[in-house]
Every structure is written in structure tokens, then in C-alpha cells.
Design an enzyme around this catalytic site. Structure first.
Site, short mmCIF file in Angstrom:
data_model
loop_
_atom_site.label_atom_id
_atom_site.label_comp_id
_atom_site.label_asym_id
_atom_site.label_seq_id
_atom_site.Cartn_x
_atom_site.Cartn_y
_atom_site.Cartn_z
CG ASP A 30 -1.70 1.24 1.43
OD1 ASP A 30 -1.91 1.96 0.44
OD2 ASP A 30 -2.11 1.51 2.58
CG ASP A 34 -5.99 3.21 0.62
OD1 ASP A 34 -5.10 2.33 0.71
OD2 ASP A 34 -6.65 3.40 -0.43
CG ASP A 38 -1.54 1.60 -3.68
OD1 ASP A 38 -0.34 1.30 -3.88
OD2 ASP A 38 -1.90 2.36 -2.76
CG ASP A 107 -7.37 -12.50 -13.07
OD1 ASP A 107 -8.04 -13.28 -13.76
OD2 ASP A 107 -6.94 -12.77 -11.94
CG ASP A 209 -12.02 -15.97 -12.91
OD1 ASP A 209 -11.30 -16.44 -12.02
OD2 ASP A 209 -13.26 -15.82 -12.79
CD GLU A 262 -9.89 -20.16 -12.03
OE1 GLU A 262 -9.69 -20.30 -10.81
OE2 GLU A 262 -10.69 -19.32 -12.49
CG HIS A 334 -6.58 -15.48 -6.15
ND1 HIS A 334 -6.08 -16.15 -7.24
CD2 HIS A 334 -7.88 -15.24 -6.44
CE1 HIS A 334 -7.03 -16.32 -8.14
NE2 HIS A 334 -8.13 -15.78 -7.68
CG ASP A 335 -9.54 -18.47 -5.80
OD1 ASP A 335 -9.93 -17.50 -5.13
OD2 ASP A 335 -9.74 -18.58 -7.02
#
Length: 564
Positions: A30, A34, A38, A107, A209, A262, A334-335
Site C-alpha cells: 500500500d 489507506d 495499490d 486477469d 478466470d 483457469e 489467491h483461492d
């Protein structure tokens, strides 16, 4: 290309020697305090990625989104979510990555959009809107029920009744993620136009995806089986769609692009068709067979690790795609939960098991994918309360299991702690400062409490550096034709602790031996290593190995790579 083909190295695509690093932007770095990662944060870490040696970065979605599924519900395909930055900042990231020899892979989420996307807003507005047929709309059955019995991947039915027109729309994922109707050629052309727009901007490819779900089994939606549904939703027209995509987007372009699809539920036979270069569909796929072996009736029903089953699954995919196709190699993303917690020992032998699985995975044939934090051995997080989690899938599962099925809350929470997607999404641990150096603010998801001990700075300061081990593996793939293209042969497939295999190209053979257990493993090695070169290992040299070259003891989580 067959590995035994003597001309294969000269013809092999760039990605056979490449390693891809996945960045989950919300959790990577970051730059503005915040609490959300990013593009500026990613830019600030490009030298870190270049030092690691990766060839490409796959960015999870950075498009505008209501964030019901952390960015996989996209409301505008040709902009940047303001919390991540702007198109101008994206262009800077792209340029600075390219200066370092790093490609950027976007992605591509085109099975569905957000329900706030302008396309869907038009589609749902009336039965006669020109974009009505851009999504899957169906009338209720005679009794008012949904068109078929399909369930959503995020719990509940895959159909939602929309009050505006009194019809159901299909969403294989969250109800805020309506599925696009790829049967409509206007939809396909709109997607191809968007993809070309990004490639013209300079991006180097797409991770697609759930791309096999863009083709639906229309007979299950409209035919006699509609009342019950069932089976995979993937329709046979998927190959036509992907070949058309190649013609409309990639054909004739210069450059070295990467396409990885995927594809839940596909077989090796399916994958042969998808990845055959002569068919012009995708370069490689992500499949899920090996990460489903420790799941029972559902994802959160956790089974013990079965090493023979894992070896045999990965080996079958190695064999199945050896002659024509190509594998992508991963153990977390990430899954998925953190690999060192799921497949290794994340306490006593965290370094050893993290490096063992790195060596094992990277020595398979295919393109390895590193998920952020994997290269320093980040572990699962264990939040004590369900309200500390943020992932839609986990929250929906907990609510349904506890409220609808009256299951024990503690048991359900234990499943979320082990398998939930937030394990991979806690902020990247850069140093031992507050919030692990990820942000100066309050992070969107709590930092793993072990960040004071497990972080980039700490790893790089020790001789037993997981990062440095990954560097060695990446360098080896870049330099070695046998690592990139050699034939794979599994040894000892039924052994409960030993993971062993060879890679062979021409006259060169590499041997991997790894003890994936907490106990020492004694006995003969599956190949004669007398006179062999020890290329890489995660333990100091064993003095007994030289004295007894055909019989040795592998220490807990010890992995060795020999050149025979």
C-alpha cells in the site's frame, strides 16, 4: 513439443523457461496509507521481483468493482479501480516492469460481470432492451422455481429472480456476478475488442478466470434436464470460442504473449485439446484435481494429506500433456491455502518444507507460478472469530452451515481456518514493523500475527533464506534445458513419504528425492547417485551420503536435486 525431440529447445516458446509471480494487489503493498494495496505499491516492489528473477507478473483484477468478490465482479473492463490508482499509474507500472524485463499479465474475467456493469444494467432494464440477450435470462418454471437446479459456487442457487422483468438470471458465482451469454456474437466481439485494447496498451497476456464456463451446456438450461441440472456447465462450443478469440485477438500480433485458462473440472484429454499449439486455443491451463484431493464432500470438509494420491495426480498430468500440451505448476494462489501450511509443516520445519515443495514443484515440467509470500514461507492465518474473515465464499459457507444446517460453529470455523481463501489474502509481510510494512494505515484484512518473525527482511537476513532458494530454482530453469523440457518419470509412486522423480533430456538426467515427512527416512535411494553431482539441496551436505552412496537417510523435509 515432445521433450525427446532434439530440436525442441530451439523451438520452445519463451514460457517453457519462465516463472510467473502472482500479485494480489489488495494485499501486496500500500503506497498511500489507506490500508489497501495499490499500483504504486506494486511499482515500489518491482526491484524485489526483479531480484527474485521472475519473468512475468500476473495481476489479479485491478478494474473498477463493487468488490463483492474482491474484484472478480468487474463493473468496467477498461478502467482502473480508483483504490488501486489510475490508468496513468498502470501505464507507469507497465513501463517500469518492462524496463526490468518483467511482463505483465492481466486477469481476464469474462464468464461474468458485476451486476453494476453498464451492460447488465441495460440488460435487466426491460425484456426488449438490445442487450437483453447479453446475459442468461429465463422464465420461471410453472411452479415459479428456477430454470434448473444448478447451485452457485458461493453457496445457494445459481439463479436469481429479478423483480424488474420477472425473469431469472444465471450466476454460477455470487448473485452480483451475472454470467455473460457467449452464445451472442455481440458479447464475444465486445470482449475481443476489450482484450485488444489492453494488448495495444502493452500488456503481455491474460490469465482467464473460469474460462471454460463461458460455454454453457444449453441443453441443461433449456432442455428436459432443466429441472434437475447437474454435471459440469461447460459446453462443447468452448473450443470454437477460444479459437475465435485467438483469431480475433492474438493472430498476427508480434510479441511474446501468454494465455493461461483457469478451467475447473477439466480432464487431461480436455487439456490436450486446449493446449495443443496447432489448435490455437490457450498456452496452458490451471486445473484443480491435485488441490481437491484433501477435500471431502465440499471444500471446507478437510481430509488428511495423501501423498501417493498427490504424486500420482501430478504425474498423470505430466504424462498426459508430455507429447503435445503444457502444464502450469502451482500449489497455492489467491483461492488456495498457503502451501507450507497445507502440504508441509509450518512450525518446526517451515524452512525445510517450504523449500522442499518449491524444489519438487519447480522441477516438474511446466510453467511454475509463485504466489506472493510463498517465496518467504508465509503461512495460513488463524482468526478466532468468523467476523474477522472477509472472503465471501467463507462467510456464505459459515452462515449456511450454521444457520441452515445447524452444524457446530466451532467445527465450521475450523474448516474456514484451514481452507478459507483469506489464508492467501492476508497482507504481504515485508518487515517486522507495525502492519508488516504493508501499510501505514489500517489494513483491509488483518495482518498475520506471525509477521514479526516471518517477513521479507527477516528471510533475507538469514542463511536459511527461502527467497534465495527460490532464486536458485528460477535461475536453474532459465539455464537448464532439461528442467524446462526434459521428460518426467515418477519413482516410488506408492511411497507414503518419498517424493522422487527424474527429468531426462538427451544424455542428461536429473533426479529429485524429497522426504515429505517429519521423520527421518532411511533406505536405498531410487537411483544410484554414486559420482552424481548434488545440484541443489535444502540441508547442508550429509557426510554419510558420500560414504554410502546407494543407501542414505533423508532428514525431515529434506530435498535433494542430483545430476546423474
Amino acid at each position: 513439443m515432445p521433450a525427446s525431440d532434439s530440436d525442441a529447445p530451439a523451438r520452445a516458446p519463451w514460457w517453457t523457461k519462465a516463472v510467473v509471480y502472482q500479485v494480489y494487489p489488495r494485499s501486496f503493498a500500500d503506497s498511500d496509507g489507506d490500508g489497501v494495496g495499490d499500483l504504486g505499491g506494486i511499482r515500489s516492489k518491482l526491484d524485489y521481483l526483479a531480484d527474485l528473477g521472475v519473468d512475468a507478473v500476473w495481476l489479479s483484477p485491478v478494474y473498477p468493482s463493487p468488490q463483492h468478490d474482491n474484484g472478480y465482479d468487474i463493473s468496467d473492463y477498461q478502467e482502473i479501480e480508483p483504490v488501486f490508482g489510475s490508468l496513468a499509474e498502470f501505464d507507469l507500472l507497465l513501463a517500469e516492469a518492462h524496463e526490468r524485463g518483467i511482463k505483465i499479465v492481466m486477469d481476464l474475467v469474462v464468464n461474468h460481470t458485476s451486476d453494476e456493469h453498464a451492460w447488465f444494467q441495460e440488460s435487466r432494464s426491460s425484456l426488449t432492451n438490445p442487450k437483453r440477450d447479453w446475459y442468461w435470462w429465463r422464465k420461471p418454471q410453472a411452479d415459479g422455481s428456477a430454470p434448473n437446479g444448478w447451485g452457485s459456487a458461493f453457496s445457494g442457487p445459481a439463479w436469481t429472480l429479478d423483480d424488474t422483468t420477472g425473469e431469472y438470471y444465471l450466476h454460477l458465482f455470487a448473485k452480483q456476478q451475472p454470467d455473460l451469454n457467449w452464445e451472442n456474437p455481440e458479447v464475444r466481439q465486445a470482449v475481443y475488442s476489450m482484450m485488444n485494447w489492453w494488448l495495444d496498451r502493452g500488456v503481455d497476456g491474460f490469465r482467464m478466470d473460469v474460462i471454460n464456463f463461458i460455454a454453457k451446456r444449453v441443453e441443461l438450461v433449456d432442455g428436459p434436464a432443466a429441472a434437475t441440472g447437474g454435471g459440469s456447465p461447460m459446453g462443447p462450443q468452448i473450443h470454437d470460442f477460444l479459437q475465435e478469440m485467438h483469431r480475433e485477438v492474438f493472430e498476427g500480433r508480434r510479441g511474446e504473449h501468454l494465455t493461461v485458462g483457469e478451467m475447473p473440472g477439466v480432464s487431461t484429454d480436455d487439456a490436450l485439446l486446449f493446449t495443443d499449439p496447432a489448435r490455437h486455443e490457450v498456452d496452458m491451463i490451471f486445473q484443480f484435481e491435485h488441490v481437491g484431493l484433501d477435500q471431502g464432500e465440499h471444500k471446507f470438509d478437510v481430509l488428511p494429506r495423501n501423498l501417493p494420491a498427490l504424486k500420482q495426480s501430478l504425474s498423470r498430468w505430466q504424462d498426459g500433456l508430455a507429447a503435445t500440451g503444457w502444464n502450469s505448476l502451482y500449489l497455492n494462489n489467491h483461492d488456495q491455502p498457503r502451501l507450507v501450511s497445507r502440504f508441509g509443516n509450518d512450525t518446526t520445519y517451515r524452512y525445510e518444507s517450504a523449500t522442499l515443495w518449491a524444489l519438487v514443484l519447480h522441477l516438474h515440467r511446466g510453467t511454475p507460478y509463485i504466489y506472493q509470500g510463498e517465496e518467504i514461507g508465509m503461512t495460513n492465518v488463524r482468526f478466532d472469530f468468523i467476523h474477522d474473515y472477509r472472503d465471501l465464499e467463507s462467510l456464505n459457507h459459515y452462515r449456511e452451515a450454521v444457520e441452515d444446517f445447524d452444524l457446530d460453529p466451532g467445527t465450521v470455523l475450523a474448516g474456514v481456518q484451514t481452507m478459507g481463501r483469506d489464508n492467501a489474502r492476508t497482507p504481504m509481510q515485508w518487515d517486522a514493523s507495525p502492519q508488516a510494512g504493508f501499510t501505514t494505515g489500517t489494513p483491509w484484512l488483518a495482518v498475520n500475527p506471525n509477521s514479526a518473525d516471518i517477513n521479507v527482511a527477516a528471510d533475507l537476513s538469514t542463511e536459511r533464506s527461502i527467497f534465495r532458494f527460490y532464486q536458485s530454482l528460477i535461475e536453474l530453469r532459465h539455464e537448464s534445458e532439461v528442467v524446462a523440457l526434459g521428460d518426467f518419470a515418477l519413482l516410488e509412486p506408492d511411497h507414503e513419504a518419498l517424493y522422487a522423480f527424474t527429468r531426462t533430456l538427451g544424455d542428461e538426467t536429473l533426479l529429485v528425492v524429497a522426504n515429505a515427512s517429519d521423520a527421518p527416512l532411511s533406505g536405498p535411494l531410487p537411483a544410484d547417485v554414486s559420482g552424481a553431482e548434488l545440484v541443489l539441496a535444502n540441508y547442508p551436505a550429509d557426510p554419510d551420503a558420500a560414504a554410502h552412496p546407494t543407501e542414505t537417510t533423508l532428514r525431515p523435509w529434506e530435498a535433494r536435486l542430483y545430476r546423474l
